[in-house]
Design a protein around this motif. Sequence first.
Motif, PDB file in Angstrom:
ATOM      1  N   ASN A  71      29.711 -52.657 -16.823  1.00 26.53           N
ATOM      2  CA  ASN A  71      30.371 -52.472 -18.117  1.00 26.53           C
ATOM      3  C   ASN A  71      31.893 -52.520 -17.964  1.00 26.53           C
ATOM      4  O   ASN A  71      32.584 -53.018 -18.852  1.00 26.53           O
ATOM      5  CB  ASN A  71      29.917 -51.168 -18.780  1.00 26.53           C
ATOM      6  N   ALA A  82      25.035 -50.438 -13.838  1.00 19.69           N
ATOM      7  CA  ALA A  82      25.320 -50.711 -15.256  1.00 19.69           C
ATOM      8  C   ALA A  82      26.731 -50.235 -15.618  1.00 19.69           C
ATOM      9  O   ALA A  82      27.472 -50.936 -16.310  1.00 19.69           O
ATOM     10  CB  ALA A  82      24.282 -50.037 -16.140  1.00 19.69           C
ATOM     11  N   SER A  94      26.099 -53.877 -20.679  1.00 16.80           N
ATOM     12  CA  SER A  94      24.898 -53.495 -19.921  1.00 16.80           C
ATOM     13  C   SER A  94      24.412 -52.138 -20.407  1.00 16.80           C
ATOM     14  O   SER A  94      25.219 -51.216 -20.568  1.00 16.80           O
ATOM     15  CB  SER A  94      25.217 -53.387 -18.422  1.00 16.80           C
ATOM     16  N   SER A  95      23.130 -52.031 -20.626  1.00 11.00           N
ATOM     17  CA  SER A  95      22.589 -50.738 -21.037  1.00 11.00           C
ATOM     18  C   SER A  95      21.484 -50.312 -20.083  1.00 11.00           C
ATOM     19  O   SER A  95      20.901 -51.150 -19.379  1.00 11.00           O
ATOM     20  CB  SER A  95      22.046 -50.806 -22.464  1.00 11.00           C
ATOM     21  N   VAL A  96      21.226 -49.022 -20.071  1.00 12.79           N
ATOM     22  CA  VAL A  96      20.111 -48.507 -19.268  1.00 12.79           C
ATOM     23  C   VAL A  96      19.150 -47.788 -20.203  1.00 12.79           C
ATOM     24  O   VAL A  96      19.550 -46.865 -20.921  1.00 12.79           O
ATOM     25  CB  VAL A  96      20.569 -47.520 -18.172  1.00 12.79           C
TER      26      VAL A  96
END
Length: 230
Positions: A163, A159, A173-175
């Motif tokens: 990014n 991620a 993008s996120s987690v």
Amino acid sequence: MVKKIVITGAGGILGKACITSFQKKGHQIVAILSPGKKLSYTTISPVSVYNADLMDESNTQEVMDQVIKDHQTIDTALLLVGGFAMGTINNTDGTLIKKMISLNFETAYYSARVLFNQMAKQKDGGKIVFVGSRPSLDAKAGKGVLAYALSKTLVFKLAEILNEEGKEKNIVSSVFVPSIIDTPDNRKAMPKTNTDLWVKPEDIAEIMEFATSEKGMALREPVIKVYGKS
Ligand SMILES: NC(=O)c1ccc[n+]([C@@H]2O[C@H](COP(=O)([O-])OP(=O)(O)OC[C@H]3O[C@@H](n4cnc5c(N)ncnc54)[C@H](OP(=O)(O)O)[C@@H]3O)[C@@H](O)[C@H]2O)c1
């Protein structure tokens, strides 16, 4: 704005909650299920269903290509496939390491690769949501779940790099990092635990919806801990 949302692991507990949350906001859902599976629950509105073994790179490419051909644009990808295994270093062999990496990292990587490339061609970019795990951030929690923790750690790094690659392309993008999700399997495995402490799949799904909506536009490189009360 109605968005097209691809959800992998859509047949799972979190997948079901996400379909409900995103459909409540009027979005169109593309659900990816494992080979031979059908959606086993009713949804608010129709869902476009595809089957793929997401551990298999060429099958993933083939099915995601078909999804893109059929739907033209993909605004958001919720990459939810994953699984858990216990094990200290003493009983974690290479087979288990590879199995966990395949289930938790390769499934996310192969899907993200196709969808990122598609989002890069879109004027508005897109959002990719990965699911990490607490033991990847906290070594104390990772002690007895070594292969699981290691495999999810790769998702955080993926991620981060996406990014960087996605900055100019408006791809974020996120987690999401759940602690223990309140699922029937977890209730069966830990019957004596106070389930009030666990995070509800519906709560994670709602936060995912918010984070990927216009209201969440200001979020950059998000790592969102959804630990409930634990
Ligand atoms: N449950 C927790 O307490 C917890 C805690 C932290 C993080 N997480 C993470 O949260 C995510 C969702 O968890 P969950 O509890 O909703 O899991 P789940 O109910 O087990 O759902 C996972 C889904 O992934 C699908 N899947 C597995 N292998 C696949 C493959 N090769 N190709 C395509 N689909 C495949 C499964 O389909 P089949 O059943 O048909 O194989 C299942 O529907 C996972 O990434 C998990 O690691 C969960």
